[in-house]
Design a protein around this motif. Structure first.
Motif, mmCIF file in Angstrom:
data_model
loop_
_atom_site.group_PDB
_atom_site.id
_atom_site.type_symbol
_atom_site.label_atom_id
_atom_site.label_comp_id
_atom_site.label_asym_id
_atom_site.label_seq_id
_atom_site.Cartn_x
_atom_site.Cartn_y
_atom_site.Cartn_z
ATOM 1 N N THR A 58 0.837 -1.199 0.000
ATOM 2 C CA THR A 58 0.000 0.000 0.000
ATOM 3 C C THR A 58 0.868 1.243 0.000
ATOM 4 O OG1 THR A 58 -1.724 1.211 1.188
ATOM 5 C CG2 THR A 58 -0.127 0.026 2.525
ATOM 6 N N ASP A 59 0.335 2.314 -0.569
ATOM 7 C CA ASP A 59 1.010 3.605 -0.520
ATOM 8 C C ASP A 59 0.461 4.479 0.612
ATOM 9 O OD1 ASP A 59 2.595 3.018 -2.764
ATOM 10 O OD2 ASP A 59 0.992 3.650 -4.124
ATOM 11 N N ALA A 60 -0.567 3.993 1.300
ATOM 12 C CA ALA A 60 -1.190 4.771 2.375
ATOM 13 C C ALA A 60 -0.247 4.882 3.572
ATOM 14 C CB ALA A 60 -2.500 4.118 2.800
ATOM 15 N N SER A 61 -0.369 5.977 4.297
ATOM 16 C CA SER A 61 0.450 6.185 5.492
ATOM 17 C C SER A 61 -0.125 5.411 6.674
ATOM 18 C CB SER A 61 0.507 7.674 5.840
ATOM 19 O OG SER A 61 1.088 8.410 4.788
ATOM 20 N N PHE A 62 0.755 4.857 7.493
ATOM 21 C CA PHE A 62 0.332 4.184 8.715
ATOM 22 C C PHE A 62 0.085 5.224 9.804
ATOM 23 C CE2 PHE A 62 2.600 -0.170 8.026
ATOM 24 C CZ PHE A 62 1.736 -0.428 6.981
ATOM 25 N N THR A 63 -1.083 5.175 10.419
ATOM 26 C CA THR A 63 -1.339 6.002 11.595
ATOM 27 C C THR A 63 -0.845 5.250 12.830
ATOM 28 O OG1 THR A 63 -3.514 5.037 12.030
ATOM 29 C CG2 THR A 63 -3.408 6.899 10.474
ATOM 30 N N GLY A 64 -0.889 5.923 13.971
ATOM 31 C CA GLY A 64 -0.519 5.258 15.218
ATOM 32 C C GLY A 64 -1.408 4.065 15.497
ATOM 33 N N ALA A 65 -2.699 4.189 15.164
ATOM 34 C CA ALA A 65 -3.637 3.084 15.380
ATOM 35 C C ALA A 65 -3.312 1.906 14.476
ATOM 36 C CB ALA A 65 -5.067 3.559 15.132
#
Length: 207
Positions: A58-65
């Protein structure tokens, strides 16, 4: 005794994959992780999150959650593989889902396990007999699970449960074959929340 944590749920990881617009399946990622852990590899937080991103594709950013869930995936998988009560299960859809979906995910899990194992154990020609036999069986199960043209009869559910039972015990037996070697590896730096390697390995025989 090994530390107990709650069981990993397919829907929880599936929701994460949807949020991240993942191109791969939760079952395959879990299989790859289990295969690497079973072959003796251990990772710290940063290394695992990097590999998870590659597997999820994925190109999406990882959040803390997102990172918290992925860290739990790692801890839950390693702890379950080492569970003296044989509590390890492949990450698969629940029993209410169609048999075709469950078998497809089981095939993906087995393929992932073999790929993850091969990334760590490069010498596949001189494996212990129990490991070699288990990997051959997982390869056969992967082919059955990925056969979309298969006609499933009324006994499919019972057969599926028996296959899953075999797969989970096979994964744990492979893990045990490499547990001692993993203990002899130099410890990697990791976050304090990670379980001690010494608490996760005890020699025992599965039946």
């Amino acid at each position: 005794m090994s530390k107990k944590i709650r069981r990993l749920e397919f829907d929880e990881v599936g929701d994460l994959f949807v949020e991240l617009r993942a191109h791969n399946s939760p079952a395959e990622m879990h299989g790859q992780l289990a295969g690497q852990l079973a072959a003796g590899k251990r990772m710290d937080y940063a290394q695992w999150l990097k590999e998870a991103r590659e597997w999820i594709d994925t190109d999406a950013s990882f959040t803390g959650a997102h990172e918290e869930i992925l860290q739990f995936v790692y801890m839950a998988t390693l702890t379950a593989l080492a569970d003296e009560q044989l509590g390890f299960y492949p990450l698969l859809p629940d029993d209410e889902q169609p048999i075709e979906q469950r078998l497809g995910c089981l095939g993906q899990w087995c393929q992932g396990f073999m790929a993850g194992f091969a990334l760590v154990e490069r010498n596949l020609t001189e494996l212990p007999e129990i490991v070699n036999d288990a990997l051959k069986d997982l390869a056969a199960i992967a082919q059955v699970g990925m056969n979309e043209n298969e006609d499933w009869d009324e006994s499919a559910d019972e057969d599926y449960f028996q296959i899953v039972e075999y797969v989970r015990l096979a994964a744990m037996n492979i893990f045990l074959e490499y547990a001692v070697d993993a203990l002899e590896q130099p410890a990697e730096d990791s976050a304090d929340d990670y379980l001690s390697a010494q608490s996760l390995f005890k020699t025992r025989q599965l039946h």
